[in-house]
Design a protein around this motif. Structure first.
Motif, mmCIF file in Angstrom:
data_model
loop_
_atom_site.group_PDB
_atom_site.id
_atom_site.type_symbol
_atom_site.label_atom_id
_atom_site.label_comp_id
_atom_site.label_asym_id
_atom_site.label_seq_id
_atom_site.Cartn_x
_atom_site.Cartn_y
_atom_site.Cartn_z
ATOM 1 N N PRO A 127 -0.467 12.665 -14.696
ATOM 2 C CA PRO A 127 -1.782 12.188 -15.133
ATOM 3 C C PRO A 127 -1.944 10.693 -14.871
ATOM 4 N N ILE A 128 -3.172 10.291 -14.611
ATOM 5 C CA ILE A 128 -3.479 8.876 -14.387
ATOM 6 C C ILE A 128 -3.551 8.161 -15.733
ATOM 7 N N LYS A 129 -2.807 7.067 -15.828
ATOM 8 C CA LYS A 129 -2.841 6.233 -17.024
ATOM 9 C C LYS A 129 -3.241 4.807 -16.639
ATOM 10 N N GLU A 130 -3.715 4.066 -17.620
ATOM 11 C CA GLU A 130 -4.109 2.683 -17.377
ATOM 12 C C GLU A 130 -2.927 1.879 -16.824
ATOM 13 N N LYS A 131 -3.203 1.083 -15.757
ATOM 14 C CA LYS A 131 -2.234 0.211 -15.098
ATOM 15 C C LYS A 131 -1.122 0.981 -14.400
ATOM 16 N N LEU A 132 -1.395 2.227 -14.042
ATOM 17 C CA LEU A 132 -0.412 2.987 -13.260
ATOM 18 C C LEU A 132 -0.229 2.328 -11.898
ATOM 19 N N LYS A 133 1.017 2.296 -11.394
ATOM 20 C CA LYS A 133 1.321 1.745 -10.079
ATOM 21 C C LYS A 133 1.807 2.871 -9.167
ATOM 22 N N LEU A 134 1.125 3.021 -8.032
ATOM 23 C CA LEU A 134 1.443 4.099 -7.095
ATOM 24 C C LEU A 134 1.762 3.492 -5.730
ATOM 25 N N LYS A 135 2.888 3.892 -5.152
ATOM 26 C CA LYS A 135 3.270 3.425 -3.810
ATOM 27 C C LYS A 135 3.433 4.620 -2.887
ATOM 28 N N ILE A 136 2.772 4.531 -1.727
ATOM 29 C CA ILE A 136 2.904 5.559 -0.694
ATOM 30 C C ILE A 136 3.769 4.983 0.417
ATOM 31 N N THR A 137 4.918 5.591 0.670
ATOM 32 C CA THR A 137 5.818 5.146 1.737
ATOM 33 C C THR A 137 5.594 6.028 2.951
ATOM 34 N N ARG A 138 5.157 5.415 4.048
ATOM 35 C CA ARG A 138 4.909 6.159 5.281
ATOM 36 C C ARG A 138 6.232 6.369 6.015
ATOM 37 N N ILE A 139 6.567 7.608 6.291
ATOM 38 C CA ILE A 139 7.802 7.936 7.011
ATOM 39 C C ILE A 139 7.437 8.765 8.233
ATOM 40 N N ASP A 140 7.821 8.266 9.402
ATOM 41 C CA ASP A 140 7.510 8.937 10.675
ATOM 42 C C ASP A 140 8.820 9.284 11.371
ATOM 43 N N ARG A 141 9.086 10.580 11.486
ATOM 44 C CA ARG A 141 10.311 11.055 12.137
ATOM 45 C C ARG A 141 10.039 11.641 13.523
ATOM 46 N N ASP A 142 8.851 11.449 14.043
ATOM 47 C CA ASP A 142 8.465 12.094 15.300
ATOM 48 C C ASP A 142 8.411 11.140 16.488
ATOM 49 N N GLN A 143 8.884 9.911 16.304
ATOM 50 C CA GLN A 143 8.800 8.943 17.387
ATOM 51 C C GLN A 143 10.064 8.949 18.240
ATOM 52 N N LYS A 144 9.888 8.690 19.546
ATOM 53 C CA LYS A 144 11.006 8.582 20.477
ATOM 54 C C LYS A 144 10.802 7.349 21.338
ATOM 55 N N ILE A 145 11.901 6.737 21.749
ATOM 56 C CA ILE A 145 11.824 5.610 22.667
ATOM 57 C C ILE A 145 12.809 5.840 23.809
ATOM 58 N N GLU A 146 12.487 5.282 24.976
ATOM 59 C CA GLU A 146 13.364 5.368 26.140
ATOM 60 C C GLU A 146 13.800 3.961 26.531
ATOM 61 N N TYR B 121 16.059 8.010 22.610
ATOM 62 C CA TYR B 121 16.473 7.983 21.210
ATOM 63 C C TYR B 121 15.354 8.545 20.326
ATOM 64 N N ALA B 122 15.744 9.315 19.325
ATOM 65 C CA ALA B 122 14.815 9.703 18.252
ATOM 66 C C ALA B 122 14.952 8.655 17.151
ATOM 67 N N ILE B 123 13.829 8.101 16.713
ATOM 68 C CA ILE B 123 13.897 7.040 15.711
ATOM 69 C C ILE B 123 13.107 7.439 14.467
ATOM 70 N N VAL B 124 13.448 6.813 13.364
ATOM 71 C CA VAL B 124 12.744 7.010 12.090
ATOM 72 C C VAL B 124 12.088 5.687 11.718
ATOM 73 N N LEU B 125 10.773 5.739 11.458
ATOM 74 C CA LEU B 125 10.030 4.558 11.037
ATOM 75 C C LEU B 125 9.666 4.681 9.561
ATOM 76 N N VAL B 126 9.970 3.660 8.792
ATOM 77 C CA VAL B 126 9.586 3.606 7.375
ATOM 78 C C VAL B 126 8.618 2.440 7.229
ATOM 79 N N ASP B 127 7.365 2.788 6.921
ATOM 80 C CA ASP B 127 6.295 1.781 6.858
ATOM 81 C C ASP B 127 6.260 0.936 8.126
ATOM 82 N N GLY B 128 6.420 1.626 9.272
ATOM 83 C CA GLY B 128 6.291 0.974 10.567
ATOM 84 C C GLY B 128 7.542 0.290 11.076
ATOM 85 N N LYS B 129 8.607 0.241 10.285
ATOM 86 C CA LYS B 129 9.839 -0.423 10.712
ATOM 87 C C LYS B 129 10.927 0.608 10.985
#
Length: 378
Positions: free
Chosen positions: A193-212, A249-257
């Motif tokens: 449930p949403i409460k006053e002053k709740l803090k929510l963080k969404i971490t973007r994880i991309d496991r589908d990127q490849k580099i050569e 290489y298959a790489i994993v990006l967390v929030d773009g890094k």
């Protein structure tokens, strides 16, 4: 006479007594009529006329057998005095199923509409409601109210405060149009449930990127010996070409890094071409001594060669200068030595001296500054 007088006196006494009784009855009736009141009692919209000798609202309710409690709305208050013609309004409280900010309960309310209930509860008017404000409570099974709250959302590199009436984290994501990828992570579960002053963080994880990554492959050198060439001669018969290796290489990006890297393939995408070199094995003969002339120039050139190269007319030290007089390739070609040999050390001593004479005629002995000064030619 005395008898008649007594009779008349007794009669008047009797009449006087009757008058006293009648007066008392009349006065009592007047008092009775004066204390009786007619009031209008309306209970939940149903009005009725009540005749009462009571003096307060509570008396009327008691006589009408109307039971009220602290949840009911009575106007005027039960302790108020009444008079003939008074009106009494009673609105009895009824159970209302309510969900307020995720908490479900049943409340007793005298409200007729959702608007009345919101006012009664004292919640913010910009709350999110499950029914219109003008909806009759009697027609609504459950009233869901979500009050506005301030939350902090961190996503895609930004942190912002938002005011929301969403009930849960999942509702908040939908409200803010935040789409989750299949591997993205939430700091709170969607069901929370949403409460006053709740803090929510969404971490973007991309496991589908490849580099050569492309890496060069060094070429090899194949050497062939040729007895027809002098041992100080070398000819590249085929230039070498580096090859190419491609790694995926298959790489994993967390929030773009990038946080992880795994090698998937390593293949040669271009084979190297080996370099072919032919080198001579024949020993070069000793250089001919320059012929002396009447001006002793030959002796001077010999002395200069002795200073420049130790008198070795076929020397190639690899420092960019060649032959007994240490010509550079550009000086040799510029003075016309190319007609004798590609490089000075490949020409005879006399050919080197002839070429040096061309240089001396244009600039003098200064072409050999150190040794010419040593020999006193400058």
């Amino acid at each position: 006479m005395g008898t008649v007088a007594n009779a008349l006196k007794n009669r008047w006494v009797k009449i006087a007594g009757q008058l006293v009784v009648m007066t008392a009855l009349v006065l009592g009736l007047v008092a009775f009529v004066g204390n009786n009141k007619s009031v209008t009692l309306t209970v939940d919209g149903q009005a009725s006329s009540i005749s009462t000798f009571g003096t307060t609202v509570q008396d009327v309710l008691n006589e009408a057998d109307v039971q009220v409690d602290g949840y009911d709305d009575v106007t005027p208050a039960v302790e108020s005095e009444i008079s003939n013609g008074s009106s009494i309004q009673v609105v009895t409280a009824k159970p209302v199923k309510l969900t307020l900010d995720g908490t479900s309960k049943t409340v007793q309310s005298t409200s007729a509409t959702v608007q009345d209930l919101v006012n009664e509860l004292g919640v913010e008017e910009d709350s999110d409601l499950s029914a219109p404000l003008d909806a009759e409570l009697a027609s609504v099974s459950t009233v869901v109210i979500t009050t506005p709250k301030t939350v902090t959302i961190t996503v895609d590199g930004e942190t912002k405060d938002k005011v929301t009436t969403a009930a849960t984290v999942g509702d908040l994501l939908e409200e803010q149009k935040i789409t989750l990828g299949k591997d993205d992570e939430l700091s709170k579960p969607k069901s929370e449930p949403i409460k006053e002053k709740l803090k929510l963080k969404i971490t973007r994880i991309d496991r589908d990127q490849k580099i050569e990554i492309t890496e060069p492959i060094e070429f090899e050198t194949e050497t062939k010996k040729d007895s027809s060439m002098y041992e100080d001669e070398k000819v590249v018969t085929r230039a070498g070409v580096p090859g190419e290796r491609t790694k995926t290489y298959a790489i994993v990006l967390v929030d773009g890094k990038e946080t992880e890297r795994e090698l998937e393939s390593n293949r040669v995408t271009a084979e190297p071409v080996s370099q072919k070199v032919t080198v001579g094995t024949k020993e070069r003969p000793a250089p001919e001594a320059p012929a002396a002339d009447n001006t002793n120039v030959g002796g001077t050139w010999q002395a200069l060669a002795q200073c420049e190269s130790g008198g070795n007319w076929s020397i190639n030290t690899g420092n960019g200068y060649y032959g007994g007089l240490q010509f550079s390739e550009s000086s040799w070609i510029g003075a016309g030595g190319g007609k004798y040999a590609p490089l000075p050390h490949m020409a005879s001593a006399s050919e080197q001296i002839a070429t040096a004479e061309v240089l001396r005629s244009n600039g003098g002995w200064g072409h050999w500054p150190a040794c010419a000064a040593k020999l006193g030619l400058l």
